[in-house]
Motif scaffolding. Structure first.
Motif, PDB file in Angstrom:
ATOM      1  N   PHE A 130     -23.325 -48.100-117.647  1.00 50.80           N
ATOM      2  CA  PHE A 130     -23.047 -47.565-118.982  1.00 50.80           C
ATOM      3  C   PHE A 130     -22.909 -46.043-119.046  1.00 50.80           C
ATOM      4  O   PHE A 130     -22.614 -45.510-120.113  1.00 50.80           O
ATOM      5  N   GLY A 131     -23.124 -45.353-117.943  1.00 54.93           N
ATOM      6  CA  GLY A 131     -23.049 -43.896-117.964  1.00 54.93           C
ATOM      7  C   GLY A 131     -21.635 -43.396-118.132  1.00 54.93           C
ATOM      8  O   GLY A 131     -20.674 -44.053-117.723  1.00 54.93           O
ATOM      9  N   ASN A 132     -21.528 -42.213-118.726  1.00 53.33           N
ATOM     10  CA  ASN A 132     -20.201 -41.617-118.852  1.00 53.33           C
ATOM     11  C   ASN A 132     -19.784 -41.028-117.497  1.00 53.33           C
ATOM     12  O   ASN A 132     -20.575 -40.996-116.541  1.00 53.33           O
ATOM     13  N   THR A 133     -18.562 -40.569-117.422  1.00 49.19           N
ATOM     14  CA  THR A 133     -18.029 -40.057-116.151  1.00 49.19           C
ATOM     15  C   THR A 133     -18.878 -38.915-115.615  1.00 49.19           C
ATOM     16  O   THR A 133     -19.178 -38.866-114.412  1.00 49.19           O
ATOM     17  N   GLU A 134     -19.293 -38.000-116.476  1.00 48.04           N
ATOM     18  CA  GLU A 134     -20.107 -36.857-116.037  1.00 48.04           C
ATOM     19  C   GLU A 134     -21.443 -37.323-115.457  1.00 48.04           C
ATOM     20  O   GLU A 134     -21.869 -36.841-114.408  1.00 48.04           O
ATOM     21  N   GLN A 135     -22.102 -38.259-116.112  1.00 48.35           N
ATOM     22  CA  GLN A 135     -23.374 -38.776-115.606  1.00 48.35           C
ATOM     23  C   GLN A 135     -23.179 -39.480-114.266  1.00 48.35           C
ATOM     24  O   GLN A 135     -23.964 -39.275-113.333  1.00 48.35           O
ATOM     25  N   GLN A 136     -22.139 -40.280-114.164  1.00 49.50           N
ATOM     26  CA  GLN A 136     -21.885 -40.979-112.907  1.00 49.50           C
ATOM     27  C   GLN A 136     -21.616 -39.996-111.777  1.00 49.50           C
ATOM     28  O   GLN A 136     -22.125 -40.160-110.665  1.00 49.50           O
ATOM     29  N   GLU A 137     -20.838 -38.960-112.062  1.00 48.63           N
ATOM     30  CA  GLU A 137     -20.541 -37.953-111.034  1.00 48.63           C
ATOM     31  C   GLU A 137     -21.779 -37.155-110.655  1.00 48.63           C
ATOM     32  O   GLU A 137     -21.949 -36.770-109.499  1.00 48.63           O
ATOM     33  N   ASN A 138     -22.657 -36.876-111.614  1.00 50.75           N
ATOM     34  CA  ASN A 138     -23.847 -36.061-111.348  1.00 50.75           C
ATOM     35  C   ASN A 138     -24.924 -36.797-110.565  1.00 50.75           C
ATOM     36  O   ASN A 138     -25.734 -36.148-109.896  1.00 50.75           O
ATOM     37  N   TYR A 139     -24.967 -38.116-110.648  1.00 52.35           N
ATOM     38  CA  TYR A 139     -26.098 -38.836-110.070  1.00 52.35           C
ATOM     39  C   TYR A 139     -25.758 -39.877-109.015  1.00 52.35           C
ATOM     40  O   TYR A 139     -26.476 -39.996-108.026  1.00 52.35           O
ATOM     41  N   LEU A 140     -24.709 -40.650-109.201  1.00 58.03           N
ATOM     42  CA  LEU A 140     -24.523 -41.839-108.366  1.00 58.03           C
ATOM     43  C   LEU A 140     -24.252 -41.545-106.896  1.00 58.03           C
ATOM     44  O   LEU A 140     -24.834 -42.196-106.023  1.00 58.03           O
ATOM     45  N   ALA A 141     -23.388 -40.609-106.602  1.00 52.75           N
ATOM     46  CA  ALA A 141     -23.097 -40.312-105.186  1.00 52.75           C
ATOM     47  C   ALA A 141     -24.352 -39.819-104.472  1.00 52.75           C
ATOM     48  O   ALA A 141     -24.596 -40.177-103.312  1.00 52.75           O
ATOM     49  N   ALA A 142     -25.158 -39.018-105.172  1.00 53.59           N
ATOM     50  CA  ALA A 142     -26.399 -38.517-104.571  1.00 53.59           C
ATOM     51  C   ALA A 142     -27.414 -39.645-104.366  1.00 53.59           C
ATOM     52  O   ALA A 142     -28.165 -39.638-103.381  1.00 53.59           O
ATOM     53  N   VAL A 143     -27.450 -40.628-105.271  1.00 54.93           N
ATOM     54  CA  VAL A 143     -28.310 -41.795-105.086  1.00 54.93           C
ATOM     55  C   VAL A 143     -27.813 -42.596-103.878  1.00 54.93           C
ATOM     56  O   VAL A 143     -28.608 -43.013-103.039  1.00 54.93           O
ATOM     57  N   ALA A 144     -26.515 -42.791-103.794  1.00 54.22           N
ATOM     58  CA  ALA A 144     -25.940 -43.558-102.683  1.00 54.22           C
ATOM     59  C   ALA A 144     -26.255 -42.930-101.329  1.00 54.22           C
ATOM     60  O   ALA A 144     -26.426 -43.628-100.342  1.00 54.22           O
ATOM     61  N   LYS A 145     -26.352 -41.614-101.296  1.00 53.31           N
ATOM     62  CA  LYS A 145     -26.646 -40.897-100.046  1.00 53.31           C
ATOM     63  C   LYS A 145     -28.143 -40.701 -99.819  1.00 53.31           C
ATOM     64  O   LYS A 145     -28.541 -40.169 -98.793  1.00 53.31           O
ATOM     65  N   GLY A 146     -28.974 -41.083-100.794  1.00 53.25           N
ATOM     66  CA  GLY A 146     -30.411 -40.871-100.673  1.00 53.25           C
ATOM     67  C   GLY A 146     -30.816 -39.429-100.923  1.00 53.25           C
ATOM     68  O   GLY A 146     -31.910 -39.015-100.561  1.00 53.25           O
ATOM     69  N   GLU A 147     -29.933 -38.668-101.556  1.00 53.56           N
ATOM     70  CA  GLU A 147     -30.202 -37.249-101.804  1.00 53.56           C
ATOM     71  C   GLU A 147     -30.922 -36.996-103.120  1.00 53.56           C
ATOM     72  O   GLU A 147     -31.547 -35.956-103.297  1.00 53.56           O
ATOM     73  N   LYS A 148     -30.802 -37.918-104.077  1.00 55.77           N
ATOM     74  CA  LYS A 148     -31.520 -37.822-105.345  1.00 55.77           C
ATOM     75  C   LYS A 148     -32.339 -39.089-105.520  1.00 55.77           C
ATOM     76  O   LYS A 148     -31.860 -40.195-105.254  1.00 55.77           O
ATOM     77  N   ILE A 149     -33.550 -38.900-105.997  1.00 53.15           N
ATOM     78  CA  ILE A 149     -34.447 -40.021-106.227  1.00 53.15           C
ATOM     79  C   ILE A 149     -34.477 -40.326-107.714  1.00 53.15           C
ATOM     80  O   ILE A 149     -34.647 -39.431-108.542  1.00 53.15           O
ATOM     81  N   ALA A 150     -34.315 -41.603-108.033  1.00 48.24           N
ATOM     82  CA  ALA A 150     -34.268 -42.063-109.413  1.00 48.24           C
ATOM     83  C   ALA A 150     -35.643 -42.529-109.878  1.00 48.24           C
ATOM     84  O   ALA A 150     -36.434 -43.044-109.093  1.00 48.24           O
ATOM     85  N   ALA A 151     -35.896 -42.345-111.174  1.00 49.26           N
ATOM     86  CA  ALA A 151     -37.088 -42.914-111.809  1.00 49.26           C
ATOM     87  C   ALA A 151     -36.625 -43.794-112.956  1.00 49.26           C
ATOM     88  O   ALA A 151     -35.584 -43.548-113.563  1.00 49.26           O
ATOM     89  N   PHE A 152     -37.427 -44.789-113.257  1.00 50.01           N
ATOM     90  CA  PHE A 152     -37.115 -45.720-114.326  1.00 50.01           C
ATOM     91  C   PHE A 152     -38.261 -45.676-115.325  1.00 50.01           C
ATOM     92  O   PHE A 152     -39.378 -46.063-115.006  1.00 50.01           O
ATOM     93  N   SER A 153     -37.988 -45.181-116.517  1.00 48.89           N
ATOM     94  CA  SER A 153     -39.008 -44.992-117.551  1.00 48.89           C
ATOM     95  C   SER A 153     -38.880 -46.084-118.593  1.00 48.89           C
ATOM     96  O   SER A 153     -38.123 -45.952-119.556  1.00 48.89           O
ATOM     97  N   LEU A 154     -39.631 -47.140-118.428  1.00 46.14           N
ATOM     98  CA  LEU A 154     -39.552 -48.285-119.335  1.00 46.14           C
ATOM     99  C   LEU A 154     -40.835 -48.448-120.139  1.00 46.14           C
ATOM    100  O   LEU A 154     -40.810 -48.514-121.359  1.00 46.14           O
ATOM    101  N   SER A 155     -41.957 -48.503-119.466  1.00 53.04           N
ATOM    102  CA  SER A 155     -43.214 -48.887-120.092  1.00 53.04           C
ATOM    103  C   SER A 155     -43.749 -47.833-121.053  1.00 53.04           C
ATOM    104  O   SER A 155     -43.559 -46.637-120.868  1.00 53.04           O
ATOM    105  N   GLU A 156     -44.440 -48.340-122.097  1.00 53.68           N
ATOM    106  CA  GLU A 156     -45.084 -47.484-123.091  1.00 53.68           C
ATOM    107  C   GLU A 156     -46.537 -47.905-123.247  1.00 53.68           C
ATOM    108  O   GLU A 156     -46.877 -49.063-123.024  1.00 53.68           O
ATOM    109  N   PRO A 157     -47.405 -46.963-123.659  1.00 50.39           N
ATOM    110  CA  PRO A 157     -48.834 -47.266-123.749  1.00 50.39           C
ATOM    111  C   PRO A 157     -49.160 -48.472-124.630  1.00 50.39           C
ATOM    112  O   PRO A 157     -50.035 -49.261-124.297  1.00 50.39           O
ATOM    113  N   ASN A 158     -48.486 -48.641-125.746  1.00 50.68           N
ATOM    114  CA  ASN A 158     -48.799 -49.723-126.673  1.00 50.68           C
ATOM    115  C   ASN A 158     -47.868 -50.923-126.550  1.00 50.68           C
ATOM    116  O   ASN A 158     -48.036 -51.901-127.278  1.00 50.68           O
TER     117      ASN A 158
END
Length: 177
Positions: free
Chosen positions: A110-138
């Motif tokens: 669902f990311g726009n072109t800028e987001q995909q360009e800024n993150y995906l290639a670096a994730v594919a190469k292992g150069e950027k580490i992703a975090a997933f923020s789902l859970s909430e205290p309540n």
């Protein structure tokens, strides 16, 4: 040797079996050194695993080819084989790979072109580490009970709420909320 008869199931093809063999051989060779300090430096070990998986080309399966990945589109069977293989060698390796996909998956889909360009290639190469923020205290991970909200403010988005138990918090280069 672990049981691998599942590789003969009809929905796995020769490419899946080849990937499992390559990753299994790579993990047998590299995982002991990568995880030798795991109990003393969990974060550093996680980063080292992601970087090594990237250098070997395996994190390229966590994003589609349009973002620098290995396959035209994400393939759940491939992701399962990678996770199963890594988990046989080291649970942290499985976790590290899984988080790359969880954190980048929404950008792939669902990311726009800028987001995909800024993150995906670096994730594919292992150069950027992703975090997933789902859970909430309540709410935990009950999406219907979450209170965090996002609202547009001009060209920016403002997030209001609290996230907790964030996978890869502290070592991530970006957080998907």
């Amino acid at each position: 040797m672990s049981e691998k008869t599942y590789l003969g199931w009809p929905f796995f093809d020769d490419a899946h079996r080849d990937l499992e063999q390559r990753l299994d051989a790579w993990a047998s060779e590299h995982m002991p050194a990568l995880t030798a300090n795991e109990h003393h430096d969990l974060d550093g070990t996680c980063v080292a695993i992601v970087r090594a998986l990237g250098e070997a080309g395996f994190t390229g399966y966590a994003v589609p080819a349009s973002g620098g990945g290995n396959l035209d589109k994400l393939d759940v069977r491939t992701l399962c084989i990678i996770r199963e293989t890594l988990a046989r060698h080291n649970a942290l390796a499985d976790f590290a790979f899984a988080m790359q996909g969880l954190g980048s998956g929404p950008i792939s889909l669902f990311g726009n072109t800028e987001q995909q360009e800024n993150y995906l290639a670096a994730v594919a190469k292992g150069e950027k580490i992703a975090a997933f923020s789902l859970s909430e205290p309540n709410a935990g991970s009950d999406v219907a009970a979450m209170a965090c909200s996002a609202r547009r403010d001009g060209d920016e988005w403002v997030l209001n709420g609290t996230k907790t138990w964030i996978s890869n918090a502290g070592i991530a280069d970006f957080y998907t909320v």
